[in-house]
Scaffold this motif. Structure first.
Motif, short mmCIF file in Angstrom:
data_model
loop_
_atom_site.label_atom_id
_atom_site.label_comp_id
_atom_site.label_asym_id
_atom_site.label_seq_id
_atom_site.Cartn_x
_atom_site.Cartn_y
_atom_site.Cartn_z
N ALA A 91 0.67 -1.14 -0.03
CA ALA A 91 -0.10 0.10 0.13
C ALA A 91 0.91 1.25 0.16
N ILE A 92 1.97 1.27 0.93
CA ILE A 92 2.80 2.38 0.91
C ILE A 92 3.46 2.78 -0.32
N GLY A 93 4.00 1.62 -0.88
CA GLY A 93 5.02 1.57 -2.00
C GLY A 93 4.22 2.40 -3.28
N LEU A 94 3.01 1.58 -3.38
CA LEU A 94 2.12 1.90 -4.53
C LEU A 94 1.25 3.44 -4.43
N GLN A 95 0.82 3.67 -3.13
CA GLN A 95 -0.14 4.97 -3.10
C GLN A 95 0.85 6.02 -2.87
N ASP A 129 -8.83 -3.42 4.39
CA ASP A 129 -8.67 -2.14 3.90
C ASP A 129 -8.36 -1.14 4.77
N HIS A 130 -7.83 -1.36 6.06
CA HIS A 130 -7.45 -0.23 6.82
C HIS A 130 -6.05 0.29 6.41
N GLY A 131 -5.23 -0.57 6.18
CA GLY A 131 -3.88 0.04 5.44
C GLY A 131 -3.97 0.82 4.46
N HIS A 132 -4.70 0.53 3.29
CA HIS A 132 -4.84 1.23 2.30
C HIS A 132 -5.33 2.60 2.66
N MET A 133 -6.28 2.77 3.66
CA MET A 133 -6.94 4.21 3.96
C MET A 133 -5.78 5.00 4.78
N LEU A 134 -5.04 4.42 5.61
CA LEU A 134 -4.12 5.08 6.09
C LEU A 134 -2.93 5.50 5.29
N ALA A 135 -2.74 4.69 4.34
CA ALA A 135 -1.55 4.90 3.09
C ALA A 135 -2.05 6.16 2.15
N TYR A 136 -3.29 6.32 2.29
CA TYR A 136 -4.12 7.62 1.64
C TYR A 136 -4.08 8.89 2.45
N ILE A 150 -4.86 0.50 -12.84
CA ILE A 150 -3.87 -0.61 -12.60
C ILE A 150 -4.40 -1.58 -11.71
N PHE A 151 -4.52 -3.06 -12.12
CA PHE A 151 -5.00 -4.06 -11.29
C PHE A 151 -3.78 -4.43 -10.48
N VAL A 152 -3.99 -4.67 -9.17
CA VAL A 152 -2.94 -5.00 -8.21
C VAL A 152 -3.39 -6.29 -7.41
N ALA A 174 5.44 0.96 -9.29
CA ALA A 174 4.21 1.89 -9.47
C ALA A 174 4.39 3.01 -10.38
N GLU A 175 5.90 3.45 -10.58
CA GLU A 175 6.41 4.35 -11.52
C GLU A 175 6.14 4.04 -12.65
N VAL A 176 6.38 2.64 -13.00
CA VAL A 176 6.48 1.98 -14.56
C VAL A 176 5.16 1.92 -14.95
N ALA A 177 4.21 1.32 -13.87
CA ALA A 177 2.86 1.04 -14.17
C ALA A 177 1.95 2.46 -14.50
N LEU A 178 2.37 3.52 -13.71
CA LEU A 178 1.73 4.91 -13.89
C LEU A 178 2.05 5.29 -15.38
N ASP A 179 3.29 5.40 -15.45
CA ASP A 179 3.58 5.97 -17.03
C ASP A 179 3.11 5.15 -18.12
N TRP A 180 2.92 3.74 -17.99
CA TRP A 180 2.10 3.10 -19.01
C TRP A 180 0.64 3.49 -19.04
N VAL A 181 -0.03 3.35 -17.94
CA VAL A 181 -1.52 3.82 -18.02
C VAL A 181 -1.70 5.35 -18.40
#
Length: 369
Positions: free
Chosen positions: A94-98, A114-121, A215-217, A264-271
């Motif tokens: 979650a931290i690396g992607l978000q 889902d708790h971790g994803h909310m904290l990561a955001y 991005i499907f994870v 994440a950097e590579v995936a975001l550039d692609w999308v």
């Protein structure tokens, strides 16, 4: 009277199937070559974080770890009811992607862990803990609980209890980004268990056809609810699952925050360049059971301890920080700060009132009738 003649199934199929035109070896080779020559994202490299970025990764992962440990304690005390799925061990995903997303622009959707994803955001731990304990101050007014948190303000769209449901909804969010041309990308998380769900593949097909910015994870924590991915999936290299839809896949060490951020950097550039979806398989591991009610007897304590000793994402980040000259005193100060935040979130939740009974009748229908 005619005698019954038993024909082997294979011969029966051959006899009733129209003969196919022979396909030359050359043709099949050219098809393979075309597949190999299909454009793909570049191979990710570990992210080169500054000292400040790495300290933030460490702090944010530690916040998730300590928050989840406190949630487990409150569950044991009966202050959290229903299901509670902890994210301990998977923090680097979650931290690396978000950390690579743009808050307020990019959207996130996930399953019930889902708790971790909310904290990561960057969502307030007080509001998350209040929601876990069913209090009116919670981010969903205490009516969502552990599995159904939501924040349209942060473009965080849940928290979904139905396995794999979030993948189709994520495709819808991505369609919304494309339709409104807002430049946003949807990050849709699901697990190794959900990767066998039919609606996942319907979503893959639509996303690639319409070149949706998604991005499907796959958070492959190896056990779904309690069955090893090797026993449940005929193709256990899950990053390949999108190939038949021409969605490129990348397998990532989900226990290394710099490897995740690099992917994440590579995936975001692609999308973001309009090339359609990409699939990231995060090879990760959860230390606790599937939920708080799971004794996790399907794996040994030695296996879990081995992962903790050799692949823990927080300890790995500590090692990176040590290479940059960060000492124990600085890390201890961060630990103290995080424990204070988490303890305050628990105190806030316990002191907050439960929702009024009249809340039973709100948010049931979109409009009043």
């Amino acid at each position: 009277m005619h005698a019954h003649i038993k024909i082997p199934l294979k011969e029966l199929v051959l006899a009733t199937t129209p003969a196919k035109k022979s396909v030359s070896k050359k043709a099949s080779v050219s098809e393979d070559a075309a597949r190999a020559n299909r454009e793909r994202p570049s191979e990710p490299k570990p992210y080169k974080a500054t000292k400040e970025e790495l300290l933030k990764f460490y702090r944010d992962m530690l916040l998730i770890r300590r928050f989840e440990e406190k949630a487990g304690q409150l569950y044991g005390l009966g202050l959290i009811g229903g299901f509670c799925h902890l994210y301990i061990g998977q923090e680097a995903v979650a931290i690396g992607l978000q950390s690579a997303l743009t808050p307020g622009k990019d959207s996130v959707i996930t399953g019930y862990r889902d708790h971790g994803h909310m904290l990561a955001y960057g969502i307030d731990p007080n509001l998350i803990m209040a929601e876990l304990t069913g209090r009116a101050a919670g981010i969903s007014q205490g009516k969502g609980g552990s599995m159904h948190m939501f924040s349209t303000e942060h473009k965080f769209y849940g928290g979904h209890g139905i396995v794999g449901a979030q993948v189709s909804l994520g495709a819808g969010l991505a369609f919304g980004h494309k339709y409104s041309n807002d430049g946003g990308v949807c990050l849709a998380y699901f697990g190794d268990g959900a990767s066998n769900q039919g609606q996942v593949y319907e979503s893959f097909n639509m996303a690639e056809l319409w070149k949706l910015p998604i991005i499907f994870v796959i958070e492959n924590n190896q056990y779904a609810m309690g069955t090893s991915v090797n026993r449940a999936s005929s193709e256990d290299q899950l990053y390949r699952r999108g190939e038949s839809f021409r969605i490129p896949g990348i397998q990532v060490d989900g226990m290394d925050v710099l490897a995740v951020r690099g992917a994440a950097e590579v995936a975001l550039d692609w999308v973001r360049s309009g090339k359609g979806p990409v699939l990231l398989e995060m090879k990760t591991y959860r230390y606790r059971g599937h939920s708080m009610s799971d004794p996790a007897k399907y794996r040994s304590r030695d296996e879990v301890q081995s992962v903790r000793d050799n692949s823990d994402p927080i300890e790995g980040c500590k090692a990176y920080l040590a290479d940059l000259g960060v000492g124990d005193d600085e890390l201890k100060a961060i630990e103290k700060e995080i424990r204070k935040i988490v303890n305050e979130s628990a105190d806030f939740a316990e002191a907050s009132p439960e929702p009024d009974l009249s809340e039973l009748y709100t948010d049931v229908l979109v409009e009043q009738y």
